[in-house]
Structures are given as C-alpha cells and as structure tokens.
Motif scaffolding. Structure first.
Motif, PDB file in Angstrom:
ATOM      1  N   SER A 126       0.529  -0.787  -0.089  1.00  0.00           N
ATOM      2  CA  SER A 126      -0.223  -0.382  -0.282  1.00  0.00           C
ATOM      3  C   SER A 126       0.340   0.662   0.254  1.00  0.00           C
ATOM      4  CB  SER A 126      -0.744   0.439   1.124  1.00  0.00           C
ATOM      5  OG  SER A 126      -0.337  -0.110   2.858  1.00  0.00           O
ATOM      6  N   PRO A 127       0.269   2.181  -0.258  1.00  0.00           N
ATOM      7  CA  PRO A 127       1.113   4.087  -0.433  1.00  0.00           C
ATOM      8  C   PRO A 127       1.790   4.124   1.082  1.00  0.00           C
ATOM      9  CG  PRO A 127      -0.642   4.038  -1.581  1.00  0.00           C
ATOM     10  CD  PRO A 127      -0.985   2.374  -0.915  1.00  0.00           C
ATOM     11  N   LYS A 128       0.786   3.546   2.510  1.00  0.00           N
ATOM     12  CA  LYS A 128       1.445   3.711   3.582  1.00  0.00           C
ATOM     13  C   LYS A 128       2.571   2.392   3.825  1.00  0.00           C
ATOM     14  CE  LYS A 128      -2.756   5.255   5.950  1.00  0.00           C
ATOM     15  NZ  LYS A 128      -4.498   4.569   6.905  1.00  0.00           N
ATOM     16  N   GLU A 129       2.801   1.820   3.516  1.00  0.00           N
ATOM     17  CA  GLU A 129       3.982   0.835   3.429  1.00  0.00           C
ATOM     18  C   GLU A 129       4.849   1.572   2.596  1.00  0.00           C
ATOM     19  OE1 GLU A 129       2.015  -3.482   4.217  1.00  0.00           O
ATOM     20  OE2 GLU A 129       1.093  -2.634   1.999  1.00  0.00           O
ATOM     21  N   ARG A 130       5.065   1.698   1.701  1.00  0.00           N
ATOM     22  CA  ARG A 130       5.394   2.171   0.629  1.00  0.00           C
ATOM     23  C   ARG A 130       6.751   3.646   1.406  1.00  0.00           C
ATOM     24  NH1 ARG A 130       6.347  -0.529  -4.004  1.00  0.00           N
ATOM     25  NH2 ARG A 130       3.870  -1.366  -4.429  1.00  0.00           N
ATOM     26  N   GLU A 131       6.074   4.374   2.114  1.00  0.00           N
ATOM     27  CA  GLU A 131       5.953   5.385   2.978  1.00  0.00           C
ATOM     28  C   GLU A 131       6.466   4.798   4.020  1.00  0.00           C
ATOM     29  OE1 GLU A 131       2.363   8.061   3.322  1.00  0.00           O
ATOM     30  OE2 GLU A 131       2.149   7.972   0.877  1.00  0.00           O
ATOM     31  N   GLY A 132       6.775   3.715   4.680  1.00  0.00           N
ATOM     32  CA  GLY A 132       7.236   3.684   5.590  1.00  0.00           C
ATOM     33  C   GLY A 132       6.648   3.043   7.079  1.00  0.00           C
ATOM     34  N   GLN A 133       5.599   2.813   7.033  1.00  0.00           N
ATOM     35  CA  GLN A 133       4.952   2.351   7.812  1.00  0.00           C
ATOM     36  C   GLN A 133       4.587   0.032   7.639  1.00  0.00           C
ATOM     37  OE1 GLN A 133       0.821   4.116   8.242  1.00  0.00           O
ATOM     38  NE2 GLN A 133       1.624   6.028   7.982  1.00  0.00           N
ATOM     39  N   LEU A 134       5.125   0.364   8.839  1.00  0.00           N
ATOM     40  CA  LEU A 134       4.435  -1.160   8.933  1.00  0.00           C
ATOM     41  C   LEU A 134       3.396  -2.107   8.887  1.00  0.00           C
ATOM     42  CD1 LEU A 134       6.964  -4.140   8.375  1.00  0.00           C
ATOM     43  CD2 LEU A 134       7.138  -3.640  10.611  1.00  0.00           C
ATOM     44  N   LEU A 135       2.464  -2.732   8.586  1.00  0.00           N
ATOM     45  CA  LEU A 135       1.160  -2.965   8.938  1.00  0.00           C
ATOM     46  C   LEU A 135       0.689  -4.012   9.026  1.00  0.00           C
ATOM     47  CD1 LEU A 135      -0.511  -0.241   6.099  1.00  0.00           C
ATOM     48  CD2 LEU A 135      -0.189   0.294   8.204  1.00  0.00           C
TER      49      LEU A 135
END
Length: 289
Positions: free
Chosen positions: A257-266
């Motif tokens: 996801s965009p959030k993961e690409r931005e650095g968030q581990l989900l």
C-alpha cells in the motif's frame, strides 16, 4: 513456498530486537520501540476489548485470555487497566528510573499497578520464550500466569495443559512469523479441552497465515480476515527493512500500500472461531466499517 522457510527468510530482513526483548525489566525495550513509534498493542486494544465484552456476555465468571508473544505483559496492562501505550512509554521512560536496578523497578511497578483502578474482570496467561520478560510481568502482577516456552522447538509442559483448558480468548499482536503452525499444533489440543476459545491474531502483511489457518481448520475453526482494513504496527527501522518487506509481499502476490511504501509496517486482523460462532456473528458484523 514452505511457510516455515518463508518465515525464516522474512525474519532475516526485519530489525533484530533480540538484545532488548528478554532483559530483566522493560526499560530498554520501551526505549527502543518508542523510537520506531511501536503502536500495535494500543491499536489492538479496542478490538480485543470488543471481543472480550462479547464473550463476557456469554458467561458469569472471569474471562481467561492467553496472550501469545506476551513479552513484558504489555497487552495485559492495556486490557486490565485504563492505560494507554503512551502511558507505559512515559512510565518506563521516567528519568527517576534511569539508575534504578531491575529489582527496584519491580518494586516500584508492584506499587504502581496495585494502586491503579480495579482491573477488568479478566485473567491473562502469557506465553513467550523470553523467560526474564515473563518473570517480570508475573512479579508485577500483569500476568496471572506465565509460560516461558518456545513451542517451535519444545513440547508444551504437561502442567500447562490444565491451565490452558480455561482459556476463552487467544490473542497475538505480532508474534506470527516467529510463531508458526508448529506452536498452534501444540496449543490447540490444550485450549480446546472445553469450549474452544476464539483466536485473534494481528499478522504483519509480509507473513503468510495459510499454514496456521489450515491447522485451525483441522480443529473445526473458521478463520475470517477483516477485509479492507490494515492496522499500524510501527515504522520500518531502516530503508533496507522496508525494501525487503515490500519485496516479500510482492513475491507473495500482496500489493504494498502507499502507507507501506512511505515507511509504515502494517498488520491485518484474523479472527478464528468455531464454525457455529462464526456463522452466528460474522466478523464484518462484529466490526462494522
């Protein structure tokens, strides 16, 4: 791809927390995880609370929770008391504890938690291979009982079977990946001696859940994933950790996801229940959008 092998490979790319995970008190653990904005116990709290309330309506006595990968009893602290993870970061990060011995931390924490509001009507059993963390959580009263065992390599102690027979809810907030179907294969005969408990797992998106789900299916469980929702675990520790995690996801056919690409581990949430319970209250009704 063999699930155990994939877990081993994926874990090799993750930030290694071994040096802080099994100390005599949680000060170093919380200091390091605060830097990564580790948040999953707080994110998971309302989900677990909703499950606990639902299960409590079906019974009159104390609800028993088994927390897998419990470390220092963090989930127990949040579920038993009106505490937030921010409160725990502040508590174990106080300057007054900087020079304290672990025994002094234990003594202060015994008073601290004893003087809080009356705990919820639950008892928490913790299971983790980190024996010092388990001992700490028992000493300060967060865990009602602790089981220090690595079920990936060792057998479940015979004396633990009686304790686990009372479990109504099994929880985890990040141990899947270190824990595989091997651990669940050992736990399931013990926890299903009576009415089978509900099993609630927050699983990082880089890890497959298939093999564990198959083990649960063999014991009559139906597993549902809460679709279209992800849950923040922490920030990636390094760009390399992020890149390798995204690569692992892509190889499994999971689109980052965009959030993961931005650095968030989900993480994603999986709820496993006996078929009758799942049919009676599907997961999307339990947790409407």
């Amino acid at each position: 791809m063999n699930a155990e092998k994939s877990y081993e490979d994926i874990n090799a790319s993750k930030a290694n927390m071994d040096h802080i995970y099994n100390q005599s008190d949680p000060r170093a653990y919380f200091s390091e995880l605060k830097k990564l904005d580790y948040a999953i116990p707080q994110i998971a709290k309302p989900v677990f609370q909703k499950l606990i309330r639902y299960l409590q309506r079906r019974r009159d006595d104390t609800l028993h929770v088994l927390d897998l990968g419990c470390s220092y009893g963090v989930n127990a602290a949040l579920l038993k008391h009106e505490l937030s993870l921010k409160d725990l970061y502040a508590h174990w990060g106080q300057k007054s504890l900087t020079e304290a011995t672990s025994q002094e931390v234990i003594e202060k924490d015994q008073r601290f938690f004893a003087n809080l509001d009356a705990p919820e009507n639950i008892e928490v059993i913790g299971l983790d291979q980190a024996e010092h963390a388990i001992e700490f959580a028992e000493d300060i009263g967060l865990l009602d009982e602790g089981l220090a065992v690595n079920l990936e390599n060792d057998a479940l102690p015979a004396q633990a079977c009686e304790t686990l027979a009372s479990v109504n809810l099994v929880t985890s907030t990040g141990c899947v990946g270190y824990v595989t179907e091997k651990s669940f294969d050992q736990l399931l005969p013990a926890v299903t001696q009576g009415r089978p408990p509900w099993i609630a797992n927050f699983v990082l998106r880089m890890f497959p859940f298939d093999a564990i789900e198959e083990s649960l299916n063999d014991w009559g469980y139906v597993t549902e994933k809460l679709e279209s929702r992800t849950f923040y675990q922490r920030r990636f520790a390094t760009k390399d950790e992020r890149d390798q995690a995204l690569e692992s996801m892509t190889e499994r056919g999971v689109e980052p996801s965009p959030k993961e690409r931005e650095g968030q581990l989900l993480a994603e949430f999986y709820l496993s229940r006996p078929a009758r319970d799942a049919a009676e209250m599907p997961i999307e009704r339990l947790f409407p959008a």
